[in-house]
Design a protein around this motif. Structure first.
Motif, mmCIF file in Angstrom:
data_model
loop_
_atom_site.group_PDB
_atom_site.id
_atom_site.type_symbol
_atom_site.label_atom_id
_atom_site.label_comp_id
_atom_site.label_asym_id
_atom_site.label_seq_id
_atom_site.Cartn_x
_atom_site.Cartn_y
_atom_site.Cartn_z
ATOM 1 N N UNK A 88 0.917 -0.918 -0.397
ATOM 2 C CA UNK A 88 -0.157 0.248 -0.383
ATOM 3 C C UNK A 88 0.416 1.464 0.168
ATOM 4 N N UNK A 89 2.007 1.065 0.862
ATOM 5 C CA UNK A 89 3.198 2.183 0.831
ATOM 6 C C UNK A 89 3.634 2.212 -1.072
ATOM 7 N N UNK A 90 4.281 1.448 -1.191
ATOM 8 C CA UNK A 90 4.748 1.261 -2.163
ATOM 9 C C UNK A 90 3.651 1.527 -3.433
ATOM 10 N N UNK A 91 2.688 1.638 -3.211
ATOM 11 C CA UNK A 91 1.203 2.029 -4.645
ATOM 12 C C UNK A 91 1.568 3.940 -4.100
ATOM 13 N N UNK A 92 1.855 4.463 -2.778
ATOM 14 C CA UNK A 92 1.513 5.567 -2.505
ATOM 15 C C UNK A 92 2.188 6.185 -3.130
ATOM 16 N N UNK A 93 3.906 5.711 -3.356
ATOM 17 C CA UNK A 93 4.673 6.467 -3.222
ATOM 18 C C UNK A 93 5.340 6.577 -5.337
ATOM 19 N N UNK A 94 4.459 5.549 -5.904
ATOM 20 C CA UNK A 94 4.183 5.652 -7.565
ATOM 21 C C UNK A 94 3.412 6.636 -8.005
ATOM 22 N N UNK A 95 2.517 6.972 -7.589
ATOM 23 C CA UNK A 95 1.461 7.858 -7.175
ATOM 24 C C UNK A 95 2.360 9.107 -7.158
ATOM 25 N N UNK A 96 2.778 9.139 -6.096
ATOM 26 C CA UNK A 96 3.949 10.683 -5.359
ATOM 27 C C UNK A 96 4.093 10.834 -6.474
ATOM 28 N N UNK A 97 4.674 9.998 -7.314
ATOM 29 C CA UNK A 97 6.016 9.948 -8.778
ATOM 30 C C UNK A 97 5.138 10.479 -9.286
ATOM 31 N N UNK A 98 3.681 10.750 -10.215
ATOM 32 C CA UNK A 98 3.436 10.606 -10.808
ATOM 33 C C UNK A 98 2.318 11.916 -10.978
ATOM 34 N N UNK A 99 2.021 11.820 -9.924
ATOM 35 C CA UNK A 99 2.234 14.011 -9.360
ATOM 36 C C UNK A 99 2.551 14.462 -10.152
ATOM 37 N N UNK A 100 4.317 14.337 -9.807
ATOM 38 C CA UNK A 100 5.274 14.970 -10.662
ATOM 39 C C UNK A 100 5.664 14.832 -12.269
ATOM 40 N N UNK A 101 5.499 13.837 -12.389
ATOM 41 C CA UNK A 101 4.937 13.443 -13.922
ATOM 42 C C UNK A 101 4.381 12.640 -14.240
ATOM 43 N N UNK A 102 2.714 13.193 -14.286
ATOM 44 C CA UNK A 102 2.437 12.219 -15.272
ATOM 45 C C UNK A 102 2.565 11.138 -16.065
ATOM 46 N N UNK A 103 3.946 11.322 -16.519
ATOM 47 C CA UNK A 103 4.021 10.088 -17.787
ATOM 48 C C UNK A 103 5.292 9.676 -17.491
ATOM 49 N N UNK A 104 5.796 9.785 -16.116
ATOM 50 C CA UNK A 104 6.738 8.792 -15.831
ATOM 51 C C UNK A 104 6.634 7.288 -15.929
ATOM 52 N N UNK A 105 7.245 6.705 -17.155
ATOM 53 C CA UNK A 105 6.514 4.960 -17.102
ATOM 54 C C UNK A 105 6.766 4.571 -16.060
ATOM 55 N N UNK A 106 8.377 4.561 -15.080
ATOM 56 C CA UNK A 106 9.025 3.878 -14.434
ATOM 57 C C UNK A 106 8.223 4.173 -13.125
ATOM 58 N N UNK A 107 7.719 4.771 -13.176
ATOM 59 C CA UNK A 107 6.287 4.863 -11.890
ATOM 60 C C UNK A 107 5.203 4.059 -12.326
ATOM 61 N N UNK A 108 4.949 4.683 -13.248
ATOM 62 C CA UNK A 108 3.701 4.101 -14.144
ATOM 63 C C UNK A 108 3.704 2.241 -14.003
ATOM 64 N N UNK A 109 4.688 2.039 -14.473
ATOM 65 C CA UNK A 109 4.663 0.419 -14.515
ATOM 66 C C UNK A 109 4.891 -0.372 -13.224
ATOM 67 N N UNK A 110 5.527 0.666 -12.566
ATOM 68 C CA UNK A 110 5.521 -0.039 -10.631
ATOM 69 C C UNK A 110 4.133 -0.143 -10.681
ATOM 70 N N UNK A 111 3.482 1.109 -10.708
ATOM 71 C CA UNK A 111 2.173 1.128 -10.532
ATOM 72 C C UNK A 111 1.244 0.382 -11.114
ATOM 73 N N UNK A 112 1.512 -0.459 -12.180
ATOM 74 C CA UNK A 112 0.645 -1.738 -12.448
ATOM 75 C C UNK A 112 1.552 -2.789 -11.853
ATOM 76 N N UNK A 113 2.520 -2.841 -11.742
ATOM 77 C CA UNK A 113 3.055 -4.200 -10.960
ATOM 78 C C UNK A 113 2.335 -4.248 -9.722
ATOM 79 N N UNK A 114 2.063 -3.354 -9.385
ATOM 80 C CA UNK A 114 0.939 -3.720 -7.634
ATOM 81 C C UNK A 114 0.228 -3.405 -7.310
ATOM 82 N N UNK A 115 -0.676 -3.445 -8.822
ATOM 83 C CA UNK A 115 -2.235 -3.613 -8.781
ATOM 84 C C UNK A 115 -2.676 -4.649 -8.097
ATOM 85 N N UNK A 116 -3.540 -5.261 -7.460
ATOM 86 C CA UNK A 116 -4.527 -6.451 -6.738
ATOM 87 C C UNK A 116 -4.485 -6.808 -7.244
#
Length: 360
Positions: free
Chosen positions: A332-360
């Motif tokens: 849950x904290x990992x997802x929040x960290x990825x979302x924080x990265x995407x708030x700074x850069x909505x097109x951050x592919x690395x953060x998007x990939x991490x968030x996708x990998x963390x989906x339940x």
């Protein structure tokens, strides 16, 4: 100090009279200091075009791109021919184009290239303009003006001003072209002439560890050479953060994370940019799966303090933090960290990939 064209000298006279000369810090990657000095200068002289240009370049390195473009625009409104201002606007435009990744980016890239060319024409002694333009020529597709021939021509022009940096640019371009046999003598000349230059050490090790060089040398020979060269260059790094991060990256690539961790920890108390080494500790932890709690603590501290430029910015720190939290099982904290990265850069592919990998 390198010779300055008469027009620039006249325009920058008030700043130079009180000792304001930002290029040294910008060339050395001391972006937080360059930003603080520029803001202090602007408090005293709000119409100092050079200070606005320096502020812009520092902000680009800190990934504060809209602010960087605004500062560059102010610099050029005050002095349309200022080489530092043209470089600043070109860097900001290029950064925004890469970040936005849309059809409008093509126009921004073309405008950025025009600015960089104009900067070298306005002041042929501006080292960072030649470096940036040369790398842009090499990385841009041909339809946008990219050309290895032009990139190498920039290196030759730079050699007339700063021979080691010119050799560094030439070696970097040749390595990107998978011409490692030709690139290596360029790096060797640069290291012989400027053995303690942080940018030369960083650029050499970065090229040595690249995918292009791996295709030439093969995986095992590349990794062996990375370890050998990282340890050989360690004394010359003198605990400065930028070359230390390159040394640690080389060791990490070669599957020597414990050596990388030890070197980073030993350099941290006396380094010139602790935030970069704390970010590096987080990277080592994320990639190796070792020292996870310590790496998380280092990243938490990075996010609480000013982060030196040239690091990818706070978005990178949030993304690395997400990786470490995932490895610790704190999804849950990992997802929040990825979302924080995407708030700074909505097109951050690395953060998007991490968030996708963390989906339940």
């Amino acid at each position: 100090m390198k010779p300055v064209p008469c027009l620039l000298l006249i325009c920058a006279l008030p700043a130079m009279a009180n000792g304001y000369a930002p290029r040294t810090d910008l060339d050395a990657g001391r972006y937080l200091k360059a930003l603080a000095d520029a803001e202090a200068q602007l408090q005293q002289q709000p119409n100092d075009a050079l200070a606005w240009a320096a502020k812009s370049q520092a902000l680009t390195a800190l990934v504060r791109l809209p602010e960087a473009l605004d500062a560059a625009t102010k610099a050029l409104a005050l002095n349309p021919k200022l080489a530092d201002g043209l470089l600043a606007r070109g860097m900001a435009r290029g950064g925004l184009a890469i970040q936005q990744r849309n059809l409008g980016s093509l126009r921004q890239i073309a405008d950025a290239m025009d600015d960089l060319k104009a900067a070298t024409e306005s002041d042929p002694t501006l080292v960072n303009a030649w470096m940036t333009l040369g790398l842009a020529y090499e990385q841009m597709p041909g339809i946008l003006g990219g050309s290895t021939r032009r990139a190498l021509a920039c290196a030759e022009s730079l050699k007339k001003v700063d021979r080691p940096r010119g050799d560094l640019l030439q070696g970097t371009v040749l390595a990107m072209e998978k011409r490692w046999g030709e690139a290596l003598p360029c790096f060797q000349r640069a290291l012989a002439a400027a053995p303690r230059d942080p940018e030369v050490i960083y650029g050499y090790l970065d090229a040595l560890g690249s995918r292009e060089t791996r295709k030439v040398l093969g995986v095992e020979p590349q990794h062996k050479l990375e370890v050998q060269e990282a340890l050989r260059l360690l004394p010359a790094a003198q605990n400065r953060a930028r070359p230390i991060t390159a040394i640690c990256d080389a060791l990490l690539d070669a599957d020597e994370p414990e050596k990388a961790w030890r070197i980073c920890m030993e350099a941290l108390p006396t380094t010139d940019a602790p935030s970069l080494l704390r970010l590096q500790l987080g990277k080592i932890a994320a990639r190796s799966g070792k020292h996870l709690e310590e790496g998380l603590g280092a990243l938490d501290q990075v996010l609480r303090e000013p982060l030196e430029g040239g690091s990818g910015g706070y978005g990178t720190a949030h993304w690395r933090r997400g990786q470490v939290l995932r490895a610790l099982g704190r999804k849950d904290e990992a997802r929040a960290a990825a979302q924080a990265a995407l708030r700074l850069d909505p097109k951050d592919t690395k953060a998007k990939r991490l968030l996708e990998e963390l989906r339940p």
